[in-house]
Scaffold this motif. Structure first.
Motif, PDB file in Angstrom:
ATOM      1  N   LEU A  85       3.170   3.038 -15.573  1.00 34.05           N
ATOM      2  CA  LEU A  85       1.992   2.297 -15.102  1.00 34.05           C
ATOM      3  C   LEU A  85       1.790   2.347 -13.588  1.00 34.05           C
ATOM      4  CD1 LEU A  85      -0.375   0.222 -15.631  1.00 34.05           C
ATOM      5  CD2 LEU A  85       1.325  -1.563 -15.310  1.00 34.05           C
ATOM      6  N   PRO A  86       2.810   2.032 -12.792  1.00 28.65           N
ATOM      7  CA  PRO A  86       2.556   2.036 -11.344  1.00 28.65           C
ATOM      8  C   PRO A  86       2.149   3.410 -10.823  1.00 28.65           C
ATOM      9  CG  PRO A  86       4.885   1.669 -11.812  1.00 28.65           C
ATOM     10  CD  PRO A  86       4.162   1.553 -13.111  1.00 28.65           C
TER      11      PRO A  86
ATOM     12  N   ARG B 116      10.214   0.062 -14.470  1.00 27.33           N
ATOM     13  CA  ARG B 116       8.844   0.093 -13.959  1.00 27.33           C
ATOM     14  C   ARG B 116       8.834  -0.194 -12.451  1.00 27.33           C
ATOM     15  NH1 ARG B 116       4.558  -4.325 -16.156  1.00 27.33           N
ATOM     16  NH2 ARG B 116       6.013  -5.691 -15.076  1.00 27.33           N
ATOM     17  N   ALA B 117       9.677  -1.156 -12.062  1.00 29.51           N
ATOM     18  CA  ALA B 117       9.723  -1.507 -10.633  1.00 29.51           C
ATOM     19  C   ALA B 117      10.331  -0.379  -9.806  1.00 29.51           C
ATOM     20  CB  ALA B 117      10.525  -2.790 -10.442  1.00 29.51           C
TER      21      ALA B 117
ATOM     22  N   LEU C  22       2.947  -4.476 -20.625  1.00 25.82           N
ATOM     23  CA  LEU C  22       1.679  -4.398 -21.328  1.00 25.82           C
ATOM     24  C   LEU C  22       1.985  -4.072 -22.787  1.00 25.82           C
ATOM     25  CD1 LEU C  22      -0.487  -2.464 -18.706  1.00 25.82           C
ATOM     26  CD2 LEU C  22       0.045  -4.901 -18.876  1.00 25.82           C
TER      27      LEU C  22
ATOM     28  N   ARG D  54       0.826  -1.199   0.000  1.00 21.45           N
ATOM     29  CA  ARG D  54       0.000   0.000   0.000  1.00 21.45           C
ATOM     30  C   ARG D  54       0.866   1.256   0.000  1.00 21.45           C
ATOM     31  NH1 ARG D  54      -3.443  -0.726   4.633  1.00 21.45           N
ATOM     32  NH2 ARG D  54      -3.699  -2.761   3.672  1.00 21.45           N
TER      33      ARG D  54
ATOM     34  N   ARG E  54       1.158  -0.725 -24.575  1.00 18.25           N
ATOM     35  CA  ARG E  54       1.713   0.527 -24.074  1.00 18.25           C
ATOM     36  C   ARG E  54       3.137   0.727 -24.553  1.00 18.25           C
ATOM     37  NH1 ARG E  54       0.041   2.758 -18.612  1.00 18.25           N
ATOM     38  NH2 ARG E  54      -2.132   2.155 -18.429  1.00 18.25           N
TER      39      ARG E  54
ATOM     40  N   GLU F  25       0.167   5.433 -12.212  1.00 19.36           N
ATOM     41  CA  GLU F  25      -1.263   5.646 -12.445  1.00 19.36           C
ATOM     42  C   GLU F  25      -2.096   5.007 -11.349  1.00 19.36           C
ATOM     43  OE1 GLU F  25      -2.270   4.219 -16.329  1.00 19.36           O
ATOM     44  OE2 GLU F  25      -0.516   5.203 -17.181  1.00 19.36           O
ATOM     45  N   VAL F  26      -1.481   4.118 -10.612  1.00 18.34           N
ATOM     46  CA  VAL F  26      -2.206   3.427  -9.548  1.00 18.34           C
ATOM     47  C   VAL F  26      -2.128   4.235  -8.261  1.00 18.34           C
ATOM     48  CG1 VAL F  26      -2.400   1.204  -8.356  1.00 18.34           C
ATOM     49  CG2 VAL F  26      -1.535   1.291 -10.674  1.00 18.34           C
TER      50      VAL F  26
ATOM     51  N   HIS G 200      -2.743   7.724  -6.177  1.00 13.56           N
ATOM     52  CA  HIS G 200      -3.831   8.277  -5.374  1.00 13.56           C
ATOM     53  C   HIS G 200      -3.709   7.981  -3.874  1.00 13.56           C
ATOM     54  CE1 HIS G 200      -6.047   4.615  -4.484  1.00 13.56           C
ATOM     55  NE2 HIS G 200      -6.093   4.300  -5.744  1.00 13.56           N
TER      56      HIS G 200
ATOM     57  N   ARG H 250       3.576   1.404  -1.399  1.00 18.31           N
ATOM     58  CA  ARG H 250       4.370   1.316  -2.632  1.00 18.31           C
ATOM     59  C   ARG H 250       5.863   1.213  -2.316  1.00 18.31           C
ATOM     60  NH1 ARG H 250      -0.074   3.825  -4.444  1.00 18.31           N
ATOM     61  NH2 ARG H 250      -1.601   2.222  -4.417  1.00 18.31           N
TER      62      ARG H 250
END
Ligand SMILES: Nc1ncnc2c1ncn2[C@@H]1O[C@H](COP(=O)(O)OP(=O)(O)OP(=O)(O)O)[C@@H](O)[C@H]1O
Ligand SMILES: [Mg+2]
Lengths: 266, 264
Positions: free
Chosen positions: B105-106, B153-154, B94, B80, B97, B108-109, B111, B82
């Protein structure tokens, strides 16, 4: 690659796709014309292509208009059937219980012969547009359901794990991963279900017809007006082919990343 | 954040896969404590539960028995926040993309809380040497490049813990060796104020494990148990020449012996 080169290349590729079937079609039509003439076959049995074309051009607006009705009903039915199927597929992809509940029902719909349903629908819904939309919807329902369900589940395991590891919500996993993953399956379904929906609309018009190509076919048949019958079938075929071409073009744009598209572009 | 000495604590982990018809014990009483900033490799025969171990540590699986803690809390809490960056054997990008969008990508998750500074996209692309390829799609890249995208990405959340499951398993030997040193360079450079990232790295390759790690954990064949826990006391930065030195070769011989004994 320059614009000119690009246009040349796409022209060549269009030619490569269009030329072989066009040649075949011309061959068949020529043989048909010749054979009917040679054997002196009655126009009531099989009209020569020239008579069919002539009949079409006597009143093209009429045929386009009736075809338009059929296309409209088929499209509405397709949208309705596919929406319900996709919504159910979402549920079923997420829950085994939902799958066990709905799948048997869906199979019942699949194996029920439509022709048997049509008169019942007339009794229930009368002669309006509704029964046509329902038959078209019923026909497009099952393939969409199965493909959508497979598609929503066929997600890359690592990508799914990655999204979970950054605490993505199921909602985010759905939109960012499941929906795009399902697109190839949905396009494959659409290529099958759109023609099916057209057939469904025509069959329903047959039974409950107040308009549409189904009615044209029905009454032409009753009047032994074979050329009109053939024109109606021809318009139906052209509509189906056009739909397929349009879908393929859209598919190439949307699924540029998928093997099915990439393997045919180079 | 609970105050603990260890970044990752796996205590008495046992994991049983049970689908109702068959049950299979993948891991048996595994205990591993990883201090912050340590680069730890896990090596062992195929099927001994290395991936399972990593998934347990990252909170993608819940252990049948025992506890897995990150920063003294269940891993889901670290998810949670991250704090975890996963890299898998297959790049798992993906395909629809671009490179840049895959790396983002991460984000965008998001918030949720942003407790630390995030590297920006250009920086990440530069870090993995893919600046020129930002608008390419995965299918236009080589396997090694795809794996570097997965690494970027990681790193997008600048996590404190990296979990890597045979990230270079699917690339050829030469690329693999190059990627190994690149990862080291990134790891040495991409530290935060809190110091270097903690890495848990699964591999099949003895030389990869030695080159990268402060510590190598050898698991036995299924069900996986900790068979040996070896500190690699080679100076950093590690270099390719080191692979020919005596201490390196000694470590390699020791690890090979352990793995071979297990196979018998
Ligand atoms: N989801 C699962 N359901 C059932 N069994 C599983 C599942 N995942 C793994 N296993 C089993 O658990 C054991 C350990 O699997 P795991 O993937 O952790 O091994 P591994 O050490 O990573 O192997 P490899 O080196 O081949 O990647 C294997 O025997 C595997 O069959
Ligand atoms: Mg594995």
């Amino acid at each position: 690659m320059s614009i000119q080169e690009f246009t040349q290349r796409s022209l060549r590729s269009i030619l490569a796709y269009v030329a072989p079937p066009a040649v075949l079609l011309i061959g068949i039509v020529a043989f048909w014309e010749f054979y009917v003439d040679w054997r002196d076959i009655s126009i009531i049995v099989v009209p020569p292509p020239s008579a069919v074309v002539e009949r079409f051009f006597e009143n093209p607006d009429f045929f386009w208009k009736e075809g338009g009705y059929t296309l409209y009903e088929a499209t509405l039915g397709l949208m309705f059937g596919s929406s319900v199927a996709i919504a159910l597929a979402v549920l079923m992809a997420h829950s085994k219980l939902a799958e066990r509940t709905f799948l048997p029902l869906a199979i019942v719909i699949k194996v029920t012969p439509l022709v048997a349903i049509a008169p019942v629908l007339v009794i229930i819904f009368g002669f309006g547009t509704t029964p046509k939309i329902i038959v078209a919807a019923l026909l497009s329902f099952f393939p969409t359901l199965i493909n959508a369900m497979t598609g929503f589940r066929d997600v890359n395991e690592g990508a799914h794990s990655f999204l979970r590891s950054v605490h993505a919500s199921p909602w985010q996993v759905f939109w960012k991963l499941r929906v795009p993953s399902a697109m190839p399956y949905l396009f494959a379904a659409l290529k099958v279900t759109y023609p099916l929906a057209l057939i469904g609309a025509v069959v329903a018009e047959w039974f409950t017809g107040d308009r549409g190509l189904g009615l044209v076919i029905f009454s032409a048949n009753a009047n032994l007006d074979t050329p009109t019958l053939f024109v109606a079938i021809g318009v139906l075929a052209i509509t189906g082919v056009t739909i397929n071409i349009v879908l393929s073009v859209i598919e190439r744009r949307v699924l540029f990343w998928h093997e099915s598209v990439r393997s045919t572009t180079t | 954040m609970a105050n603990t000495e260890y970044h990752v604590s796996l205590h008495d982990l046992t994991h049983v896969f049970d689908d109702g018809r068959r049950s299979l014990t993948a891991l048996s009483s595994v205990t591993i404590d990883v201090p912050p900033g340590q680069f730890t490799s896990v090596i062992g025969p195929s099927g001994c539960g290395k991936s399972t171990l990593l998934r347990l540590a990252g909170g993608l699986l819940t252990p049948s028995e025992g506890t897995a803690l990150v920063d003294g809390e269940p891993p889901r809490k670290a998810q949670r926040a991250r704090e975890i960056g996963f890299v898998f054997q297959d790049p798992s990008l993906l395909p629809w993309r671009t490179v840049a969008k895959n790396i983002a990508l991460p984000l965008e998750v998001d918030h949720l809380e942003r407790t630390r500074e995030l590297p920006d996209l250009a920086e990440l692309l530069d870090l993995v040497g893919l600046s020129e390829f930002r608008d390419y799609h995965p299918y236009e890249l080589s396997g090694g490049m795809q794996q570097r995208v997965a690494l970027a990405r990681a790193l997008a959340f600048n996590p404190t813990l990296l979990l890597m499951d045979e990230p270079f398993g699917a690339v050829d030997e030469i690329t693999r060796s190059a990627l190994r040193y690149e990862l080291l360079r990134i790891w040495e450079r991409h530290g935060g104020p809190a110091g270097r990232k903690t890495v848990l790295f699964v591999t099949h390759s003895v030389s990869e494990a030695i080159t990268l790690s402060d510590r190598v954990i050898v698991l036995s064949g299924r069900p996986g148990r900790v068979r040996a826990d070896i500190a690699i006391e080679l100076p950093r930065p590690r270099t390719e020449e080191m692979e020919q030195t005596e201490p390196f070769l000694d470590y390699a011989a020791q690890l090979r012996r352990l793995l071979k004994e297990d196979a018998q």
